[in-house]
Design a protein around this motif. Structure first.
Motif, mmCIF file in Angstrom:
data_model
loop_
_atom_site.group_PDB
_atom_site.id
_atom_site.type_symbol
_atom_site.label_atom_id
_atom_site.label_comp_id
_atom_site.label_asym_id
_atom_site.label_seq_id
_atom_site.Cartn_x
_atom_site.Cartn_y
_atom_site.Cartn_z
ATOM 1 N N ARG A 134 0.821 -1.217 0.000
ATOM 2 C CA ARG A 134 0.000 0.000 0.000
ATOM 3 C C ARG A 134 0.852 1.262 0.000
ATOM 4 N NH1 ARG A 134 -4.325 0.029 4.523
ATOM 5 N NH2 ARG A 134 -4.879 1.867 3.306
ATOM 6 N N ARG A 135 2.125 1.131 0.256
ATOM 7 C CA ARG A 135 3.013 2.292 0.269
ATOM 8 C C ARG A 135 4.243 1.879 -0.531
ATOM 9 N NH1 ARG A 135 3.172 2.669 5.223
ATOM 10 N NH2 ARG A 135 5.075 1.445 5.501
ATOM 11 N N LYS A 136 4.139 1.995 -1.852
ATOM 12 C CA LYS A 136 5.132 1.401 -2.733
ATOM 13 C C LYS A 136 6.426 2.206 -2.819
ATOM 14 C CE LYS A 136 1.630 -0.854 -5.589
ATOM 15 N NZ LYS A 136 1.067 -1.023 -6.960
ATOM 16 N N ALA A 137 6.337 3.502 -2.700
ATOM 17 C CA ALA A 137 7.547 4.329 -2.828
ATOM 18 C C ALA A 137 7.539 5.427 -1.772
ATOM 19 C CB ALA A 137 7.644 4.927 -4.223
ATOM 20 N N PRO A 138 7.854 5.094 -0.517
ATOM 21 C CA PRO A 138 7.875 6.137 0.520
ATOM 22 C C PRO A 138 8.903 7.211 0.187
ATOM 23 C CG PRO A 138 7.989 3.926 1.483
ATOM 24 C CD PRO A 138 8.194 3.773 0.018
ATOM 25 N N GLY A 139 8.504 8.419 0.366
ATOM 26 C CA GLY A 139 9.417 9.536 0.136
ATOM 27 C C GLY A 139 10.103 9.997 1.400
ATOM 28 N N PHE A 140 10.241 9.126 2.386
ATOM 29 C CA PHE A 140 10.855 9.496 3.660
ATOM 30 C C PHE A 140 11.550 8.269 4.233
ATOM 31 C CE2 PHE A 140 6.830 7.640 4.656
ATOM 32 C CZ PHE A 140 7.012 6.964 5.841
ATOM 33 N N PHE A 383 10.098 15.420 11.265
ATOM 34 C CA PHE A 383 8.943 16.312 11.253
ATOM 35 C C PHE A 383 9.045 17.388 10.180
ATOM 36 C CE2 PHE A 383 8.673 14.417 15.438
ATOM 37 C CZ PHE A 383 7.319 14.160 15.546
ATOM 38 N N GLY A 384 10.095 17.360 9.387
ATOM 39 C CA GLY A 384 10.157 18.235 8.229
ATOM 40 C C GLY A 384 9.600 17.597 6.979
ATOM 41 N N ASN A 385 9.102 16.372 7.096
ATOM 42 C CA ASN A 385 8.554 15.635 5.952
ATOM 43 C C ASN A 385 7.101 15.307 6.236
ATOM 44 O OD1 ASN A 385 7.838 13.259 4.239
ATOM 45 N ND2 ASN A 385 9.956 13.468 3.546
ATOM 46 N N GLY A 390 2.532 11.861 8.437
ATOM 47 C CA GLY A 390 1.341 11.062 8.188
ATOM 48 C C GLY A 390 1.555 9.604 8.555
ATOM 49 N N PHE A 391 2.746 9.078 8.253
ATOM 50 C CA PHE A 391 3.054 7.700 8.615
ATOM 51 C C PHE A 391 3.006 7.518 10.131
ATOM 52 C CE2 PHE A 391 6.500 4.519 9.483
ATOM 53 C CZ PHE A 391 5.787 3.404 9.056
ATOM 54 N N LEU A 392 3.539 8.492 10.868
ATOM 55 C CA LEU A 392 3.479 8.438 12.327
ATOM 56 C C LEU A 392 2.033 8.469 12.807
ATOM 57 C CD1 LEU A 392 4.697 8.640 15.206
ATOM 58 C CD2 LEU A 392 4.807 11.124 14.870
ATOM 59 N N ALA A 393 1.209 9.328 12.208
ATOM 60 C CA ALA A 393 -0.189 9.416 12.624
ATOM 61 C C ALA A 393 -0.911 8.088 12.403
ATOM 62 C CB ALA A 393 -0.883 10.542 11.866
ATOM 63 N N ASP A 394 -0.657 7.445 11.284
ATOM 64 C CA ASP A 394 -1.292 6.153 11.016
ATOM 65 C C ASP A 394 -0.826 5.092 12.014
ATOM 66 O OD1 ASP A 394 -2.775 7.109 8.940
ATOM 67 O OD2 ASP A 394 -1.365 6.514 7.385
#
Length: 528
Positions: A134-140, A383-385, A390-394
């Motif tokens: 569901r998260r194929k290319a994380p940008g972080f 926290f600059g990304n 959002g990943f942390l919130a999930d």
């Protein structure tokens, strides 16, 4: 300059974990080959280890700040960062590790005993390790955890078989010099000995034993007078206590029996455990005529207390051999009576099934969250990304934090503190709350457009496929505008891999059902 240090305050910092790498594989004709960021390396630990060649804590007196090396960051092409090197600090046998408040952390006795005083931080995962269906290319990527920091008090308790105790200038250092090969400082004035002297003695065919000269015992030593408290702890590990009594003292009001009573009272006041140790009395300085007469006078009185009495002269070595043989025999008997030492078993204590991963408590105008997982996740978040946030919130929502906050009456915008970070809680921005909000927005949009009947199973399929499958992204759904405020696409995904105008299977079925209800029949060209 001090040469013997038996108490220091040590400030240690373990190594930080390396940061993960956010990288995308690129090559000719394949600009988006997928995430390939490596993980960061683990930070080095700070370890205390008993070394038989070390006899003092002098090194830490001059260098109280110790720090292990940090892990290296990850790199592209799935290259993981190197782990930090553990910092091993050599300490003497018998070192006790305490917290600043006096709580004991460990008692290091025996060669090879070690303790991980501060653990290194774990390295952050790169975006290759964070990728999923569901998260194929994380940008972080995750940040490395900081290493543990600790202020510890190291106290050395001498590990010796025999402890020589007595008043200053009673002849303890002289007795050590004739019992062993030790060469302590000897003079004819009180408090010559300012540090414990340790020697190894041999007697006949018996095993060797160690002798420690403990200085500074005077009336009031157990309450801090003189140097008593500095060195009384060196008696705690000894198996045999030898009272060295001066039979040639010229001080008024002193005699061997009164000196014995004073030292016994100080030992009992310091520790009740010392009252049960085996004891031997040495009447020293019998080479002086008055000293020999006094020794013969008090021998019967001391022996009546059940103590072994030996009259010796350190100057002429009279009676020293008999004393050494007696001490060696008692030490050997004590060692034989001791239980066999076994290596400690490794005890595994798994978490209880019903143990909570976190706790929430109300605090002033907000809530404070504690727990190993939430604290670690916050420390690893960049926290600059926005994607990382959002990943942390999930993750927090899946852990059940949002449900617990709602149960405790938290409202939108309330301050929630986790570790050193304070958030303004918005329940619709994370987890199941966010997915429900997006689902409601899609259903409302579909019903308003007349393409899907409200409450139908097809509508649920369309919404589930669109939200979780990532086919709706970039503010559009099948070429139609998305309702304002709906945030589509799973958080932490790369829209470049999911953005498309091609309809999903569920959307094609929904359009066919709508055309059939309108009387248009089946449109076989809908896939074109």
């Amino acid at each position: 300059m001090p040469t013997f240090i038996d108490r220091v305050i040590l400030h240690v910092i373990a190594g930080d974990g390396g940061n993960g790498c956010a990288s995308v594989h690129r090559e000719k004709f394949k600009p988006l080959g997928g995430p390939d960021g490596g993980n960061g390396g683990r930070g080095g630990d700070v370890i205390l280890r008993v070394d038989p060649s070390v006899t003092t804590l002098l090194d830490f007196h001059f260098h109280p700040h110790q720090r292990a090396s940090s892990g290296r960051p990850g790199q592209g092409s799935n290259r993981h960062g190197a782990d930090g090197v553990d910092l091993v600090l050599s300490v003497p046998d018998g070192t006790v590790v305490l917290r600043p408040d006096g709580e004991q952390i460990a008692d290091l006795v025996g060669v090879g005993s070690d303790l991980v005083l501060a653990g290194g931080g774990r390295g952050g995962r790169g975006n290759a390790g964070l990728a999923s269906a569901r998260r194929k290319a994380p940008g972080f990527a995750e940040l490395g955890e900081p290493g543990e920091q600790l202020d510890a008090v190291l106290e050395l308790k001498t590990v010796a078989d025999v402890a020589l105790v007595g008043f200053p200038s009673a002849g303890k250092s002289s007795l050590v010099s004739v019992l062993s090969a030790a060469k302590p400082k000897i003079a004819d004035y009180p408090f010559t000995t300012l540090v414990p002297n340790l020697g190894v003695a041999l007697a006949g065919d018996l095993p060797p034993y160690t002798v420690a000269d403990v200085p500074g015992l005077i009336p009031g030593a157990s309450s801090g007078r003189g140097l008593g408290l500095e060195f009384l702890r060196h008696i705690e590990r000894c198996s045999l206590i030898v009272h060295v009594l001066d039979c040639a003292t010229l001080e008024p009001g002193r005699d061997p029996v009164s000196d014995l009573d004073v030292i016994e009272a100080e030992l009992a006041a310091y520790s009740a455990d010392l009252s049960n140790r085996p004891r031997v009395v040495v009447l020293n300085k019998i080479d002086v005529p008055d000293g020999r007469d006094l020794a013969e006078l008090v021998t019967a009185e001391i022996a009546a207390r059940g103590l072994g009495v030996f009259a010796v002269s350190s100057a002429t070595r009279e009676g020293v051999r008999a004393l050494s043989l007696a001490l060696a025999e008692q030490v050997a008997a004590h060692r034989a009576a001791m239980p066999t030492h076994f290596s400690p078993r490794v005890v595994l204590r798994p978490r209880a099934v019903d143990e909570a991963d976190f706790t929430v408590r109300a605090h002033e105008d907000g809530f404070v969250v504690t727990g190993a997982k939430p604290l670690r996740w916050v420390r690893q978040t960049d926290f600059g990304n926005d994607e990382a946030i959002g990943f942390l919130a999930d993750r927090l929502a899946r852990l059940g934090l949002e449900a617990e906050l709602a149960r405790m009456g938290a409202e939108s915008g309330v301050a929630v503190t986790i570790g050193d970070v304070t958030f303004d809680w918005e329940p619709h921005l994370s987890g199941r709350g966010g997915r429900a909000a997006r689902r409601d927005a899609l259903v409302a949009d579909s019903v308003a457009a007349g393409s899907v009947a409200a409450g139908s199973v097809v509508a649920d399929s369309v919404v589930a496929d669109s939200v979780s499958g990532g086919s709706v992204a970039g503010g559009s759904r099948g070429g139609e505008p998305v309702a304002a405020g709906a945030t589509l696409g799973p958080r932490g995904s790369d829209d470049r891999l999911t953005a498309t105008t091609r309809l999903t299977r569920a959307q094609r079925f929904a359009r066919r059902a709508a055309d059939r209800d309108a009387g248009g029949g089946w449109d076989d060209d809908v896939d074109s």
